[in-house]
Write a protein that holds these residues in place. Structure first.
Motif, PDB file in Angstrom:
ATOM      1  N   GLN A 106     -11.638 -24.197   0.560  1.00 22.27           N
ATOM      2  CA  GLN A 106     -13.038 -24.058   0.961  1.00 22.27           C
ATOM      3  C   GLN A 106     -13.312 -24.811   2.261  1.00 22.27           C
ATOM      4  OE1 GLN A 106     -15.949 -26.268  -1.316  1.00 22.27           O
ATOM      5  NE2 GLN A 106     -17.422 -24.578  -1.197  1.00 22.27           N
ATOM      6  N   ASP A 107     -12.792 -26.025   2.361  1.00 18.23           N
ATOM      7  CA  ASP A 107     -12.982 -26.813   3.582  1.00 18.23           C
ATOM      8  C   ASP A 107     -12.401 -26.107   4.796  1.00 18.23           C
ATOM      9  OD1 ASP A 107     -14.393 -28.832   2.460  1.00 18.23           O
ATOM     10  OD2 ASP A 107     -12.932 -30.417   2.873  1.00 18.23           O
ATOM     11  N   ALA A 108     -11.196 -25.592   4.639  1.00 19.86           N
ATOM     12  CA  ALA A 108     -10.547 -24.902   5.759  1.00 19.86           C
ATOM     13  C   ALA A 108     -11.344 -23.673   6.176  1.00 19.86           C
ATOM     14  CB  ALA A 108      -9.117 -24.516   5.394  1.00 19.86           C
ATOM     15  N   TYR A 109     -11.882 -22.972   5.190  1.00 23.08           N
ATOM     16  CA  TYR A 109     -12.647 -21.754   5.467  1.00 23.08           C
ATOM     17  C   TYR A 109     -13.970 -22.085   6.154  1.00 23.08           C
ATOM     18  CZ  TYR A 109     -14.843 -17.201   4.660  1.00 23.08           C
ATOM     19  OH  TYR A 109     -15.469 -15.991   4.827  1.00 23.08           O
ATOM     20  N   GLU A 110     -14.661 -23.097   5.653  1.00 22.00           N
ATOM     21  CA  GLU A 110     -16.008 -23.389   6.154  1.00 22.00           C
ATOM     22  C   GLU A 110     -16.004 -24.304   7.378  1.00 22.00           C
ATOM     23  OE1 GLU A 110     -18.165 -24.930   2.840  1.00 22.00           O
ATOM     24  OE2 GLU A 110     -18.262 -22.995   1.796  1.00 22.00           O
ATOM     25  N   LYS A 111     -15.124 -25.309   7.391  1.00 23.19           N
ATOM     26  CA  LYS A 111     -15.132 -26.269   8.497  1.00 23.19           C
ATOM     27  C   LYS A 111     -14.272 -25.821   9.673  1.00 23.19           C
ATOM     28  CE  LYS A 111     -15.843 -30.311   5.513  1.00 23.19           C
ATOM     29  NZ  LYS A 111     -15.263 -31.615   5.056  1.00 23.19           N
ATOM     30  N   ALA A 112     -13.159 -25.138   9.379  1.00 19.77           N
ATOM     31  CA  ALA A 112     -12.218 -24.778  10.441  1.00 19.77           C
ATOM     32  C   ALA A 112     -12.094 -23.281  10.654  1.00 19.77           C
ATOM     33  CB  ALA A 112     -10.836 -25.362  10.123  1.00 19.77           C
ATOM     34  N   LYS A 113     -12.762 -22.470   9.808  1.00 20.03           N
ATOM     35  CA  LYS A 113     -12.708 -21.008   9.914  1.00 20.03           C
ATOM     36  C   LYS A 113     -11.266 -20.493   9.856  1.00 20.03           C
ATOM     37  CE  LYS A 113     -17.112 -21.238  10.555  1.00 20.03           C
ATOM     38  NZ  LYS A 113     -18.021 -21.000   9.381  1.00 20.03           N
ATOM     39  N   VAL A 114     -10.518 -20.991   8.866  1.00 18.09           N
ATOM     40  CA  VAL A 114      -9.112 -20.627   8.692  1.00 18.09           C
ATOM     41  C   VAL A 114      -8.896 -20.170   7.254  1.00 18.09           C
ATOM     42  CG1 VAL A 114      -6.742 -21.523   8.605  1.00 18.09           C
ATOM     43  CG2 VAL A 114      -8.231 -22.142  10.509  1.00 18.09           C
ATOM     44  N   MET A 115      -8.132 -19.091   7.074  1.00 20.60           N
ATOM     45  CA  MET A 115      -7.756 -18.587   5.747  1.00 20.60           C
ATOM     46  C   MET A 115      -6.281 -18.898   5.508  1.00 20.60           C
ATOM     47  SD  MET A 115      -9.171 -16.818   3.166  1.00 20.60           S
ATOM     48  CE  MET A 115     -10.312 -15.511   3.689  1.00 20.60           C
ATOM     49  N   HIS A 116      -5.987 -19.457   4.334  1.00 21.70           N
ATOM     50  CA  HIS A 116      -4.621 -19.896   4.032  1.00 21.70           C
ATOM     51  C   HIS A 116      -3.631 -18.737   3.954  1.00 21.70           C
ATOM     52  CE1 HIS A 116      -1.228 -21.514   1.692  1.00 21.70           C
ATOM     53  NE2 HIS A 116      -1.591 -22.702   2.130  1.00 21.70           N
ATOM     54  N   ARG A 117      -3.906 -17.736   3.133  1.00 23.08           N
ATOM     55  CA  ARG A 117      -3.165 -16.486   3.042  1.00 23.08           C
ATOM     56  C   ARG A 117      -1.800 -16.581   2.338  1.00 23.08           C
ATOM     57  NH1 ARG A 117      -1.432 -14.544   7.547  1.00 23.08           N
ATOM     58  NH2 ARG A 117      -1.787 -12.327   7.214  1.00 23.08           N
ATOM     59  N   ASP A 118      -1.515 -17.699   1.697  1.00 21.95           N
ATOM     60  CA  ASP A 118      -0.234 -17.794   0.972  1.00 21.95           C
ATOM     61  C   ASP A 118      -0.370 -18.758  -0.202  1.00 21.95           C
ATOM     62  OD1 ASP A 118       2.396 -17.439   0.269  1.00 21.95           O
ATOM     63  OD2 ASP A 118       3.178 -18.860   1.731  1.00 21.95           O
ATOM     64  N   ILE A 119      -1.337 -18.498  -1.067  1.00 19.03           N
ATOM     65  CA  ILE A 119      -1.515 -19.344  -2.250  1.00 19.03           C
ATOM     66  C   ILE A 119      -0.377 -19.057  -3.228  1.00 19.03           C
ATOM     67  CG2 ILE A 119      -3.053 -19.943  -4.141  1.00 19.03           C
ATOM     68  CD1 ILE A 119      -4.099 -20.617  -1.323  1.00 19.03           C
ATOM     69  N   SER A 120       0.343 -20.098  -3.604  1.00 17.03           N
ATOM     70  CA  SER A 120       1.461 -19.934  -4.539  1.00 17.03           C
ATOM     71  C   SER A 120       1.721 -21.249  -5.238  1.00 17.03           C
ATOM     72  CB  SER A 120       2.726 -19.473  -3.805  1.00 17.03           C
ATOM     73  OG  SER A 120       3.249 -20.523  -3.017  1.00 17.03           O
ATOM     74  N   VAL A 121       2.512 -21.196  -6.298  1.00 15.22           N
ATOM     75  CA  VAL A 121       2.796 -22.402  -7.070  1.00 15.22           C
ATOM     76  C   VAL A 121       3.578 -23.411  -6.241  1.00 15.22           C
ATOM     77  CG1 VAL A 121       4.980 -21.596  -8.068  1.00 15.22           C
ATOM     78  CG2 VAL A 121       3.553 -23.202  -9.349  1.00 15.22           C
ATOM     79  N   GLY A 122       4.382 -22.942  -5.297  1.00 11.55           N
ATOM     80  CA  GLY A 122       5.163 -23.852  -4.469  1.00 11.55           C
ATOM     81  C   GLY A 122       4.376 -24.499  -3.353  1.00 11.55           C
ATOM     82  N   ASN A 123       3.158 -24.011  -3.111  1.00 15.48           N
ATOM     83  CA  ASN A 123       2.360 -24.527  -2.005  1.00 15.48           C
ATOM     84  C   ASN A 123       1.234 -25.447  -2.449  1.00 15.48           C
ATOM     85  OD1 ASN A 123       4.012 -23.039  -0.388  1.00 15.48           O
ATOM     86  ND2 ASN A 123       2.553 -21.387  -0.035  1.00 15.48           N
ATOM     87  N   ILE A 124       1.239 -25.825  -3.712  1.00 11.54           N
ATOM     88  CA  ILE A 124       0.290 -26.812  -4.232  1.00 11.54           C
ATOM     89  C   ILE A 124       1.096 -28.000  -4.735  1.00 11.54           C
ATOM     90  CG2 ILE A 124      -1.550 -27.275  -5.882  1.00 11.54           C
ATOM     91  CD1 ILE A 124      -2.164 -24.304  -5.921  1.00 11.54           C
ATOM     92  N   LEU A 125       0.738 -29.186  -4.281  1.00 10.83           N
ATOM     93  CA  LEU A 125       1.464 -30.407  -4.633  1.00 10.83           C
ATOM     94  C   LEU A 125       0.558 -31.360  -5.404  1.00 10.83           C
ATOM     95  CD1 LEU A 125       3.163 -31.053  -1.167  1.00 10.83           C
ATOM     96  CD2 LEU A 125       4.145 -29.865  -3.134  1.00 10.83           C
TER      97      LEU A 125
END
Length: 806
Positions: free
Chosen positions: A479-498
């Motif tokens: 949400q922060d990236a979308y609202e503050k930086a206008k960026v979409m992650h585009r690769d949500i996966s189990v390996g990309n959350i720590l």
């Protein structure tokens, strides 16, 4: 790895990859060099004679090694020092087929050889830091030379080493006299050997007494295994200069050779560390070069500057010298002067004119004409060879031997029990049409990134509540990236959350989730300017149904939130108690399965589509899945837990009823999220039906004007339909932004914390490592969108598209 194999004539191959002036070398003296190699029934019969042909004994069994390598004396493969892998086959099990557009042979025995040499190459890259690697495949009295890099594999043409021994001798001579860089060695990676200062530093860390909660140092020491080489790696940052780091075994290493081949290390900073800890996380990968691609370190620095929460902190990053792949430079087009596109005729083999049966061309044209306008699909119990192998960077020869469960073969392929006979016959696939595609080989650049935080994989969550907690933090980061930086992650996966556990080093009092891997993220304005650019990349298992079906569509917040839910299901089904009897089957069908369409594209698998469209977590046979507070071993008589009773997975259905007190809180969390996602798809299909009905009415209005009064829909039905549609809109709107999902996750993990069980709900991995369906390998990591279709699809066949399509 389909369409990442190429062939070159021997002379072109040797001069392109091992350029050297050897005009003064007398290769005539090697005329009888390889006569001692006897081609017998066993491949092993060829090894010793081949080794003895080298008078300097530089080659050991199956490989070429530098002088002094222990592999020579011990006659074993040393993956950390081997320079050239040699594979011997007594028969002509050629791993490359010049006649096939993909380069991949059709015969199973030949595909087995390809799988074998790819496994060897993958292991070499795993143990060493290389830009490329050479290999030799001995095929009876013939041989091929091979060169692997992260773009693809280029084989030389076959030659008879008995009749032309100079060709094989020239290769070995040039390798032996080439510089380390020409042989593929990375000059920014220095092997740490016993007795060196770096070695003593690492040995000192192994001898330290570490605090119980110092998970980073403990994991770093664990990576210093004697079975893997240790390295000093240099990261060149354009702002801070060069920084060196000491690493052991990677904590993560993507399999295969072709692709980004990411490796992650807990690294010890030579310069003294950053903050309170000398440890950082170092990512080593081969990034795809594209005109719009950005360096992940630059993206992270931008997000850090915008105050985006719960993401890694970028420290250093940069491309590694001039390391780039070159295999793609030899990918040529059918048109003169074209080096970026290749035209291929069929999905499998292209029949030569002299091999084609009588009237085959007329039959092909007839079938193409009849099927070109039909949306024919056939279901694969898995991702399919092309996409699976492309994602993993390895072949799947075993899967080619197996019959695919649930597949109706509509192709009419000729079938032959004899592999060699089948290899000689180009099968004619009647259902395949002429297609054009871009060369799958892509330019890759070597890249390293260092971040401050060292997190644990999400799959190591200590209990269900912390799993939800970490996902909540990741959604907040999104949400922060979308609202503050206008960026979409585009690769949500189990390996990309720590997960960052609390400890004395990071001064945290509680667990924290991080959303990492921003390499594939994209500014929102690019979504609009590149509305129809089909270059999606993501992790197949966690893509939304919509993006799997329409990879050229713009990724929206709802797609990303759906991916977060898939991550939650993935972790819960593997590590929390539940009523699912066959975890392996569910995992495979929900996350890895797909449907292959006639145009060779892939869409969502049957089980994921079923769950999303019904809003209920079930198996493919419609058995509901409920998560439990703790494992149950029901006794057949009392229906109460008993350590002497049969295994839970083997209990009759009548004993598996779940009371409310036994239900895990994660059920209550998943249900409303599933309902919102389901409403989105139902609304889309409802609008699609309305659109089709409207078009139908326009066509028939002129002939049915007199009957309008009779055909009017009853008022009550219209009101019910409108009421249902409004309800779908209300539910669907909840996932157009992040607020609703964050509110649910916060409420579940904070306000209702007392309702969650403790560590007792965390189980060992319930997916059987020996599980075998038809394709047991996962379609992991990344999948790029298909080549552009010849024409634009109608807007009513996209979910929320129009100007928002990507």
């Amino acid at each position: 790895m389909s369409h990442t194999l190429l062939g070159l004539p021997y002379d072109e191959w040797i001069d392109a990859f091992l350029p050297m002036d050897d005009s003064k070398v007398d290769y005539m003296k090697y005329n009888r060099l390889f006569d001692g190699i006897v081609v017998g029934e066993k491949d092993s019969d060829m090894y010793e004679p081949l080794v003895r042909t080298d008078k300097d004994k530089k080659k050991a069994d199956g490989g070429m090694y530098p002088k002094g390598s222990s592999a020579i004396e011990q006659k074993r493969t040393d993956w950390a020092t081997v320079e050239v892998i040699i594979e011997c086959k007594a028969t002509d099990s050629d791993p490359f087929d010049e006649r096939a557009s993909s380069g991949i042979p059709h015969a199973v025995t030949r595909r087995d050889t390809l799988a074998q040499v790819m496994t060897y190459a993958s292991t070499v890259f795993e143990y060493q830091h290389l830009t490329h690697h050479f290999g030799v495949v001995i095929l009876g009295t013939q041989a091929r030379l091979g060169r692997w890099d992260h773009s693809g594999i280029v084989f030389s043409s076959k030659f008879d080493y008995e009749e032309e021994p100079a060709k094989l001798a020239r290769f070995f001579w040039r390798v032996a006299h080439a510089t380390p860089e020409v042989r593929g060695h990375d000059s920014t990676a220095t092997r740490i050997l016993p007795g060196s200062a770096d070695y003593k530093t690492l040995e000192a860390w192994k001898a330290k007494e570490l605090a119980e909660d110092d998970y980073v140092a403990r994991r770093f020491v664990k990576s210093l295994t004697e079975h893997r080489p240790w390295w000093r790696l240099t990261v060149a940052d354009r702002k801070h200069g060069k920084e060196d780091f000491l690493v052991g075994q990677p904590t993560f290493a993507a399999s295969g050779v072709v692709g980004r081949c990411t490796r992650g290390y807990i690294a010890l900073s030579v310069s003294g560390g950053h903050g309170d800890s000398p440890f950082v996380y170092l990512k080593d990968c081969w990034r795809v070069v594209h005109e719009r691609s950005e360096l992940e370190g630059d993206i992270l620095s931008y997000l850090n500057g915008k105050g985006v929460a719960n993401i890694p902190t970028a420290l250093y990053h940069g491309d590694v010298e001039d390391h780039r792949t070159i295999s793609q430079d030899f990918c040529k087009c059918a048109k003169a002067g074209c080096v970026s596109e290749v035209v291929r005729e069929t999905e499998e083999h292209v029949m030569e004119e002299e091999d084609m049966p009588e009237n085959a061309e007329e039959e092909r044209k007839r079938v193409v004409h009849e099927t070109s306008d039909k949306n024919v699909e056939k279901t694969l119990d898995g991702a399919g060879d092309e996409l699976l192998n492309e994602a993993t960077g390895a072949t799947s020869s075993e899967s080619n031997r197996q019959s695919m469960e649930g597949v109706v073969d509509e192709t009419g392929d000729y079938q032959h029990e004899d592999d060699e006979t089948r290899d000689d016959l180009y099968t004619y696939t009647a259902s395949e049409s002429l297609t054009a595609f871009r060369c799958r080989m892509k330019l890759h650049r070597h890249y390293r990134l260092v971040v401050k935080e060292v997190g644990l994989p999400l799959q190591e969550f200590p209990c269900g509540r912390i799993l939800v907690w970490a996902i909540r933090d990741a959604v907040i980061a999104h949400q922060d990236a979308y609202e503050k930086a206008k960026v979409m992650h585009r690769d949500i996966s189990v390996g990309n959350i720590l997960i960052l556990p609390p400890n004395g080093e990071n001064k945290q009092s509680t667990y924290r989730g991080l959303l990492a891997e921003w390499e594939l993220s994209k500014p929102l304005d690019h979504n609009m300017s590149d509305a129809c650019y089909p270059n999606h990349a993501g992790t197949w298992q966690f893509m939304s149904v919509h993006i799997q079906d329409f990879p050229e569509a713009q990724i929206e917040i709802a797609d990303e939130l759906e991916s977060f839910l898939h991550v939650m299901i993935y972790c819960a089904i593997r590590y929390l108690p539940h009523t699912c009897k066959n975890v392996g089957d569910f995992m495979y069908r929900f996350f890895d399965d797909c449907v292959r369409r006639r145009d060779a594209q892939y869409t969502c698998g049957a089980l994921k589509r079923l769950v999303i469209t019904t809003g209920k977590l079930t198996t493919l046979t419609n058995e509901p899945i409920t998560f439990l507070r703790r494992p149950r071993l029901p006794d057949p008589q009392t229906r109460r837990p008993s350590k002497h009773s049969e295994k839970f997975s083997e209990c009759p259905d009548r004993l598996l009823k779940v009371s409310k007190k036994d239900m895990h809180p994660i059920n209550v969390l998943m249900t409303p999220l599933l309902q919102c996602i389901t409403a989105r798809y139902r609304l889309f299909h409802s609008q699609l039906i309305d659109s089709e009905d409207s078009e139908s009415e326009e066509w028939t209005s002129s002939s049915s004007d007199d009957d309008d009064d009779d055909d009017d829909e009853p008022l009550d039905d219209k009101e019910d339909r409108l009421r249902a549609q409004n309800e779908l809109k209300s539910q669907s709107k909840k996932i157009e932004t992040h607020e609703y999902m964050i509110k649910l996750l916060k409420k579940a993990s904070d306000a209702y914390a007392h309702l969650w069980p403790g560590p007792e709900d965390r189980l060992p991995d319930q997916r059987d490592s020996t599980f075998h369906l038809t394709k047991p390998k996962q379609m992991s990591l990344k999948r790029e969108g298909p080549a552009p279709d010849p024409g634009e699809q109608p807007a009513n066949k996209r979910l929320r598209c129009g100007a928002s399509r990507e």
